[in-house]
Design a protein around this motif. Structure first.
Motif, PDB file in Angstrom:
ATOM      1  N   TYR A 133      43.037  49.597  40.886  1.00  0.00           N
ATOM      2  CA  TYR A 133      43.920  50.120  41.929  1.00  0.00           C
ATOM      3  C   TYR A 133      43.613  51.575  42.314  1.00  0.00           C
ATOM      4  O   TYR A 133      44.525  52.337  42.637  1.00  0.00           O
ATOM      5  CB  TYR A 133      45.393  50.009  41.510  1.00  0.00           C
ATOM      6  CG  TYR A 133      45.727  48.770  40.727  1.00  0.00           C
ATOM      7  CD1 TYR A 133      45.521  47.497  41.255  1.00  0.00           C
ATOM      8  CD2 TYR A 133      46.259  48.851  39.447  1.00  0.00           C
ATOM      9  CE1 TYR A 133      45.830  46.350  40.540  1.00  0.00           C
ATOM     10  CE2 TYR A 133      46.558  47.713  38.718  1.00  0.00           C
ATOM     11  CZ  TYR A 133      46.339  46.470  39.274  1.00  0.00           C
ATOM     12  OH  TYR A 133      46.642  45.344  38.555  1.00  0.00           O
ATOM     13  N   CYS A 158      40.199  44.970  38.919  1.00  0.00           N
ATOM     14  CA  CYS A 158      40.681  46.040  39.802  1.00  0.00           C
ATOM     15  C   CYS A 158      41.568  47.021  39.042  1.00  0.00           C
ATOM     16  O   CYS A 158      42.450  46.621  38.280  1.00  0.00           O
ATOM     17  CB  CYS A 158      41.467  45.429  40.966  1.00  0.00           C
ATOM     18  SG  CYS A 158      42.129  46.657  42.121  1.00  0.00           S
ATOM     19  N   LYS A 177      44.901  44.237  49.620  1.00  0.00           N
ATOM     20  CA  LYS A 177      44.900  43.031  50.455  1.00  0.00           C
ATOM     21  C   LYS A 177      43.561  42.975  51.201  1.00  0.00           C
ATOM     22  O   LYS A 177      42.997  44.017  51.540  1.00  0.00           O
ATOM     23  CB  LYS A 177      46.051  43.076  51.466  1.00  0.00           C
ATOM     24  CG  LYS A 177      47.425  43.288  50.854  1.00  0.00           C
ATOM     25  CD  LYS A 177      48.481  43.398  51.953  1.00  0.00           C
ATOM     26  CE  LYS A 177      49.848  43.731  51.377  1.00  0.00           C
ATOM     27  NZ  LYS A 177      49.916  45.123  50.863  1.00  0.00           N
ATOM     28  N   ILE A 189      38.010  39.963  45.925  1.00  0.00           N
ATOM     29  CA  ILE A 189      38.365  40.936  44.890  1.00  0.00           C
ATOM     30  C   ILE A 189      38.729  40.205  43.606  1.00  0.00           C
ATOM     31  O   ILE A 189      39.557  39.294  43.607  1.00  0.00           O
ATOM     32  CB  ILE A 189      39.539  41.820  45.343  1.00  0.00           C
ATOM     33  CG1 ILE A 189      39.126  42.661  46.556  1.00  0.00           C
ATOM     34  CG2 ILE A 189      40.000  42.736  44.209  1.00  0.00           C
ATOM     35  CD1 ILE A 189      40.236  43.508  47.114  1.00  0.00           C
ATOM     36  N   ASN A 190      38.115  40.617  42.519  1.00  0.00           N
ATOM     37  CA  ASN A 190      38.458  40.113  41.189  1.00  0.00           C
ATOM     38  C   ASN A 190      39.642  40.931  40.684  1.00  0.00           C
ATOM     39  O   ASN A 190      39.479  42.080  40.260  1.00  0.00           O
ATOM     40  CB  ASN A 190      37.255  40.242  40.248  1.00  0.00           C
ATOM     41  CG  ASN A 190      37.535  39.678  38.864  1.00  0.00           C
ATOM     42  OD1 ASN A 190      38.697  39.495  38.464  1.00  0.00           O
ATOM     43  ND2 ASN A 190      36.485  39.402  38.120  1.00  0.00           N
ATOM     44  N   GLU A 191      40.835  40.372  40.718  1.00  0.00           N
ATOM     45  CA  GLU A 191      42.054  41.115  40.389  1.00  0.00           C
ATOM     46  C   GLU A 191      42.057  41.610  38.947  1.00  0.00           C
ATOM     47  O   GLU A 191      42.656  42.644  38.640  1.00  0.00           O
ATOM     48  CB  GLU A 191      43.283  40.251  40.665  1.00  0.00           C
ATOM     49  CG  GLU A 191      43.441  39.878  42.133  1.00  0.00           C
ATOM     50  CD  GLU A 191      44.757  39.174  42.408  1.00  0.00           C
ATOM     51  OE1 GLU A 191      45.612  39.155  41.505  1.00  0.00           O
ATOM     52  OE2 GLU A 191      44.913  38.639  43.525  1.00  0.00           O
ATOM     53  N   ASP A 192      41.399  40.881  38.047  1.00  0.00           N
ATOM     54  CA  ASP A 192      41.390  41.295  36.643  1.00  0.00           C
ATOM     55  C   ASP A 192      40.585  42.565  36.424  1.00  0.00           C
ATOM     56  O   ASP A 192      40.828  43.301  35.459  1.00  0.00           O
ATOM     57  CB  ASP A 192      40.811  40.177  35.761  1.00  0.00           C
ATOM     58  CG  ASP A 192      41.724  38.961  35.703  1.00  0.00           C
ATOM     59  OD1 ASP A 192      42.944  39.149  35.895  1.00  0.00           O
ATOM     60  OD2 ASP A 192      41.223  37.848  35.469  1.00  0.00           O
ATOM     61  N   LYS A 249      49.374  46.266  42.409  1.00  0.00           N
ATOM     62  CA  LYS A 249      48.774  45.098  43.047  1.00  0.00           C
ATOM     63  C   LYS A 249      47.428  45.484  43.653  1.00  0.00           C
ATOM     64  O   LYS A 249      47.262  46.600  44.151  1.00  0.00           O
ATOM     65  CB  LYS A 249      49.705  44.547  44.137  1.00  0.00           C
ATOM     66  CG  LYS A 249      51.053  44.049  43.603  1.00  0.00           C
ATOM     67  CD  LYS A 249      51.913  43.494  44.733  1.00  0.00           C
ATOM     68  CE  LYS A 249      53.260  42.996  44.201  1.00  0.00           C
ATOM     69  NZ  LYS A 249      54.110  42.455  45.298  1.00  0.00           N
ATOM     70  N   PRO A 250      46.447  44.580  43.617  1.00  0.00           N
ATOM     71  CA  PRO A 250      45.133  44.885  44.195  1.00  0.00           C
ATOM     72  C   PRO A 250      45.206  44.973  45.715  1.00  0.00           C
ATOM     73  O   PRO A 250      46.197  44.549  46.326  1.00  0.00           O
ATOM     74  CB  PRO A 250      44.274  43.695  43.746  1.00  0.00           C
ATOM     75  CG  PRO A 250      45.254  42.586  43.559  1.00  0.00           C
ATOM     76  CD  PRO A 250      46.521  43.225  43.053  1.00  0.00           C
TER      77      PRO A 250
END
Length: 358
Positions: free
Chosen positions: A238, A236, A196, A231-234, A193-194
């Motif tokens: 991690y 990231c 928080k 944050i752009n999760e795609d 998960k990216p």
């Protein structure tokens, strides 16, 4: 004139290592002909001069107290004139010039609870990173899984009954300061998960340009209106670089964090070239204090390898010989979509032949 290399005195860095060498090592520097393993945990080096230096290898945890280090020093003083060394895999090696002291030393070590072994066709101590005890971006612990795995596989440390040497390493996250990318079996902590975004902390505690610049995939953008970040999760991956720069971007997640297993890497150039580890198990949960899923998976891989490999064949060489399809079948590891390399340049590493080996 001495044939020893000369290093000018300096007040920068550690002291000259030569002053700590065993007298036989110093005397025979550059003159060693060969070495051989006499029995589990015991090796002899033979010089051109006929001198012999014996080494006893003791397993040791990575994290040590000063009490334990002083005990190691006392043992070295008693049996080998105070001469010992730590290997890159956290073992302790005692140097002896009198073979009559080997068995008494081993008996003393075992009496104190220090195991002897890890040489030759065996598992040596697992090299690992900091884990929960110190690091700020780990996806798993280090000392905990290593202890649990070695408790289960200890027989392969104390005896030389594997087909070849087996190196296991653990890194707590994909930054891999444990160098697991070239290990026979790699235990790699992964985040899923990216980070928080804690807006109040970010706006009050972080220098936004530095945080944005720290992201290697440009997944972080400033949000000037709210004085925070998005944050752009795609994008990231991690890595945790942002959390290093800003405490308002915590990455740890109890459900998302876990362990992946990789196999087949090695640094050795014998029989085949060095190789990177490849994915075997995409995800296993963190279940401290004994990590039963991780331990069971690694034990299955080791025992399957021990049963099927040829003498001196490394784990990756065995897999390449029998084929990856057979590896998954024999170990009972499920092949999932996560095993398919979807990196945009992955076609360079695709196996495009129809010759599958079951």
């Amino acid at each position: 004139m001495s044939d020893q290399p000369y290093f000018a005195p300096t007040d920068i860095g550690p002291p000259d290592y030569q002053q700590f060498l065993h007298p036989l090592i110093k005397k025979n520097y550059g003159k060693w002909k060969y070495h051989e393993i006499l029995k589990p945990g015991v090796m002899v080096h033979v010089s051109e001069t006929g001198d012999k230096l014996y080494t006893v290898r003791q397993g040791s945890p990575r994290l040590l107290s000063t009490v334990t280090i002083r005990e190691y020093a006392d043992i070295a003083e008693k049996y080998c004139g105070g001469h010992l060394r730590f290997t890159s895999r956290h073992n302790v090696e005692y140097f002896l010039d009198d073979p009559a002291k080997i068995d008494p030393l081993i008996a003393d070590l075992k009496k104190r609870g220090f195991p002897v072994g890890g040489m030759g066709n065996a598992i040596t101590s697992i090299v690992h990173t900091q884990g929960w005890v110190h690091c700020h971006t780990p996806a798993t612990d280090a000392s905990g899984p290593v202890k649990a795995v070695m408790d289960e596989l200890f027989e392969y440390f104390a005896e030389m009954k594997l087909p070849g040497k087996l190196r296991i390493a653990l890194a707590c996250c994909l930054n891999m300061c444990g160098a697991v990318h070239c290990s026979d079996i790699a235990i790699l902590g992964i985040h899923r998960k990216p980070p928080k975004v804690l807006g109040d902390v970010v706006s009050k505690s972080c220098e936004l340009p530095n945080v944005v610049a720290a992201c290697p995939t440009f997944a972080i953008k400033p949000n000037p209106k709210e004085k925070t970040l998005s944050i752009n999760e795609d994008r990231c991956m991690y890595c945790g670089n942002c959390y290093t720069m800003c405490p308002g971007l915590p990455l740890a997640d109890a459900d998302g964090d876990g362990i992946s297993l990789w196999v087949g890497g090695k640094v050795s150039n014998a029989r085949s070239g060095p190789a990177f580890s490849k994915l075997a198990v995409p995800f296993l949960p963190n279940n401290p204090p004994r990590w039963p899923e991780t331990v069971a998976a690694i034990k299955k891989i080791v025992e399957t390898y021990a049963k099927g490999a040829k003498p001196y064949e490394r784990l990756g060489e065995w897999i390449e010989r029998i084929g990856w399809e057979s590896f998954f079948k024999q170990t009972g590891i499920e092949f999932t979509e996560q095993h398919i390399d979807d990196f945009k340049l992955a076609q360079k590493s695709f196996r495009s032949t129809t010759q599958f080996r079951w």
